[in-house]
Design an enzyme around this catalytic site. Sequence first.
Site, PDB file in Angstrom:
ATOM      1  N   GLU A 138      -0.369 -32.053  30.032  1.00 47.58           N
ATOM      2  CA  GLU A 138      -1.290 -30.923  29.799  1.00 47.58           C
ATOM      3  C   GLU A 138      -2.776 -31.265  29.961  1.00 47.58           C
ATOM      4  OE1 GLU A 138      -0.233 -29.374  25.947  1.00 47.58           O
ATOM      5  OE2 GLU A 138       1.869 -29.158  26.476  1.00 47.58           O
ATOM      6  N   ASN A 165       3.245 -33.685  33.408  1.00 50.41           N
ATOM      7  CA  ASN A 165       3.958 -32.584  32.752  1.00 50.41           C
ATOM      8  C   ASN A 165       2.962 -31.521  32.275  1.00 50.41           C
ATOM      9  OD1 ASN A 165       6.559 -31.700  31.615  1.00 50.41           O
ATOM     10  ND2 ASN A 165       5.681 -32.117  29.593  1.00 50.41           N
ATOM     11  N   HIS A 211       7.942 -22.930  29.198  1.00 47.22           N
ATOM     12  CA  HIS A 211       7.962 -22.111  27.978  1.00 47.22           C
ATOM     13  C   HIS A 211       7.615 -20.700  28.438  1.00 47.22           C
ATOM     14  CE1 HIS A 211       8.375 -25.487  25.320  1.00 47.22           C
ATOM     15  NE2 HIS A 211       7.326 -26.086  25.845  1.00 47.22           N
ATOM     16  N   GLU A 251      10.931 -28.358  29.362  1.00 43.40           N
ATOM     17  CA  GLU A 251      10.897 -27.864  27.972  1.00 43.40           C
ATOM     18  C   GLU A 251      11.340 -26.404  27.931  1.00 43.40           C
ATOM     19  OE1 GLU A 251       7.091 -28.694  26.105  1.00 43.40           O
ATOM     20  OE2 GLU A 251       6.929 -30.645  27.074  1.00 43.40           O
ATOM     21  N   ASP A 295      12.467 -22.773  27.427  1.00 48.48           N
ATOM     22  CA  ASP A 295      12.908 -21.771  26.456  1.00 48.48           C
ATOM     23  C   ASP A 295      12.357 -20.427  26.914  1.00 48.48           C
ATOM     24  OD1 ASP A 295      10.201 -22.034  25.589  1.00 48.48           O
ATOM     25  OD2 ASP A 295      10.761 -23.147  23.794  1.00 48.48           O
TER      26      ASP A 295
HETATM   27  O1  G3I Z   1       6.608 -34.130  10.310  1.00 49.67           O
HETATM   28  C1  G3I Z   1       5.547 -33.414   9.660  1.00 49.67           C
HETATM   29  C2  G3I Z   1       5.877 -33.207   8.217  1.00 49.67           C
HETATM   30  O2  G3I Z   1       5.929 -34.459   7.580  1.00 49.67           O
HETATM   31  C3  G3I Z   1       4.815 -32.323   7.614  1.00 49.67           C
HETATM   32  O3  G3I Z   1       5.144 -32.038   6.305  1.00 49.67           O
HETATM   33  C4  G3I Z   1       4.687 -31.014   8.377  1.00 49.67           C
HETATM   34  C5  G3I Z   1       3.579 -30.130   7.834  1.00 49.67           C
HETATM   35  O4  G3I Z   1       2.923 -29.436   8.847  1.00 49.67           O
HETATM   36  O5  G3I Z   1       4.397 -31.312   9.714  1.00 49.67           O
HETATM   37  C6  G3I Z   1       5.392 -32.083  10.335  1.00 49.67           C
HETATM   38  O6  G3I Z   1       4.976 -32.347  11.645  1.00 49.67           O
HETATM   39  C7  G3I Z   1       5.085 -31.284  12.560  1.00 49.67           C
HETATM   40  C8  G3I Z   1       5.846 -31.814  13.776  1.00 49.67           C
HETATM   41  O7  G3I Z   1       5.905 -30.817  14.756  1.00 49.67           O
HETATM   42  C9  G3I Z   1       7.278 -32.232  13.439  1.00 49.67           C
HETATM   43  O8  G3I Z   1       8.012 -31.131  13.068  1.00 49.67           O
HETATM   44  C10 G3I Z   1       3.711 -30.852  12.990  1.00 49.67           C
HETATM   45  O9  G3I Z   1       3.040 -30.238  11.910  1.00 49.67           O
HETATM   46  C11 G3I Z   1       3.805 -29.884  14.135  1.00 49.67           C
HETATM   47  O10 G3I Z   1       2.498 -29.655  14.624  1.00 49.67           O
HETATM   48  C12 G3I Z   1       4.647 -30.472  15.239  1.00 49.67           C
HETATM   49  O11 G3I Z   1       4.773 -29.504  16.249  1.00 49.67           O
HETATM   50  C13 G3I Z   1       5.195 -29.983  17.498  1.00 49.67           C
HETATM   51  C14 G3I Z   1       4.155 -29.655  18.551  1.00 49.67           C
HETATM   52  O12 G3I Z   1       4.622 -30.087  19.824  1.00 49.67           O
HETATM   53  C15 G3I Z   1       2.837 -30.334  18.256  1.00 49.67           C
HETATM   54  O13 G3I Z   1       1.879 -29.854  19.068  1.00 49.67           O
HETATM   55  C16 G3I Z   1       6.506 -29.294  17.868  1.00 49.67           C
HETATM   56  O14 G3I Z   1       7.513 -29.688  16.954  1.00 49.67           O
HETATM   57  C17 G3I Z   1       6.905 -29.667  19.284  1.00 49.67           C
HETATM   58  O15 G3I Z   1       7.991 -28.877  19.694  1.00 49.67           O
HETATM   59  C18 G3I Z   1       5.763 -29.395  20.229  1.00 49.67           C
HETATM   60  O16 G3I Z   1       6.155 -29.841  21.505  1.00 49.67           O
HETATM   61  C19 G3I Z   1       5.229 -29.592  22.566  1.00 49.67           C
HETATM   62  C20 G3I Z   1       5.457 -30.618  23.619  1.00 49.67           C
HETATM   63  O17 G3I Z   1       5.337 -31.890  23.077  1.00 49.67           O
HETATM   64  C21 G3I Z   1       4.477 -30.443  24.777  1.00 49.67           C
HETATM   65  N1  G3I Z   1       4.560 -29.120  25.320  1.00 49.67           N
HETATM   66  C22 G3I Z   1       4.399 -28.066  24.366  1.00 49.67           C
HETATM   67  C23 G3I Z   1       5.397 -28.219  23.234  1.00 49.67           C
HETATM   68  C24 G3I Z   1       5.261 -27.109  22.309  1.00 49.67           C
HETATM   69  O18 G3I Z   1       3.962 -27.178  21.690  1.00 49.67           O
END
Ligand code: G3I
Length: 349
Positions: free
Chosen positions: A153, A193, A229, A257, A259
């Site tokens: 990105e 990506n 996405h 990715e 969906d």
């Molecule tokens: O693990 C912590 C947890 O300990 C905490 O309590 C909680 C509170 O917010 O956060 C948890 O972490 C979260 C993490 O996902 C794991 O679930 C983060 O807040 C959250 O921001 C994070 O989101 C991820 C996101 O990327 C971050 O930008 C999504 O799961 C994940 O699906 C998403 O994936 C991205 C790809 O890497 C790149 N392309 C876009 C895609 C969607 O944004």
Amino acid sequence: MENKIIYIPMKLIAVLLGLSYCLSAQNPHLKEVVKFPLGASVNPRMLNENEAYRKIAKEEWTSLTAENHMKMMLIHPAADRFDFSKGDEIVAFAEKNGKRMHGHTLVWHNQVPPWMKDFQGDQKAWEAMLKNHIQTVVSHYKGKIVGWDVVNESFLDDGSMRPSLWADHIPDYIAKSFQWAHEADPNAILFYNDYGQDGKPKKMQAILDLVADLKRRGIPIHGLGLQMHINFVSKRNELQEVLDKSVATGLKIHLSELDIAVNQKNNPNFVYEEKVASEQAELYKFVFQSYIKIPTTQQYGITFWNISDKDSWLRGYFKRPKEYPLLFDENYSKKPAYTELTNSLNKLN
Ligand code: G3I
């Protein structure tokens, strides 16, 4: 008499085997009707705790990606400490179950640990820090991870370079990152990506220009990840154009990715009615049918972004509880879209 006793159960077994063969031929897995790797991103906690999730991870996919646990914030939490524990768990699961492992992601503006944000130093120091990150992670997984999303990105919708820690401190950071990753594992397939190229011609063009520039300079880039996405009203002609232009680079193409959102505006009263579900299924068919037409040598595979609707980042990250973007429902049952997609591809075989 003895023969007869043996004869009856064997006949029964033959009938049962035949029946199960017919049933599986009638209800194949999606992975059985495509000729390229089919995967999902996964979460190690869910793999450990949830049997239904684990079963789908084992039975439905031939490729896996870590949804979060190989990103900088989680894998490199302190300047002098890498934490490979969760990434290793996913890799071990993949190895045990014969799955290909895809790596996500080495360099991104998001999910950067605080110590990197606070990092002080001149350009040389920044380069040394990023090089160490990339090469330590790639070396750790050398021979276990087939391909990496090296840079994720980097462009805004208008095609300009996204301001980020990396763009701000390391001129030419994309090319350097590919070079460093290649040095650490010369066999790894290296991807750029990105998301949302459909309907954003300037963003698409910026990516094509990047590929042309890297190739011209002999920088090792082998693939383009199109995150996909998308949503159920995404325009097919725009998606097709993105695929065509990406394929024309000659690189491997990963729908990385996938969906298909149905409630983008987060309507709290949204009802996932048959009409929307069937439009979503049609778009899934379109995406797969377009992908199977690209040269097989360029088909790195299709990866869904997690497994069931309940696990989708659209529900968690975007807090959209009434979102239904994937092929498995909240109970880990196949949705009609799964069956329709699989049957439509089966007919083409
Ligand atoms: O693990 C912590 C947890 O300990 C905490 O309590 C909680 C509170 O917010 O956060 C948890 O972490 C979260 C993490 O996902 C794991 O679930 C983060 O807040 C959250 O921001 C994070 O989101 C991820 C996101 O990327 C971050 O930008 C999504 O799961 C994940 O699906 C998403 O994936 C991205 C790809 O890497 C790149 N392309 C876009 C895609 C969607 O944004």
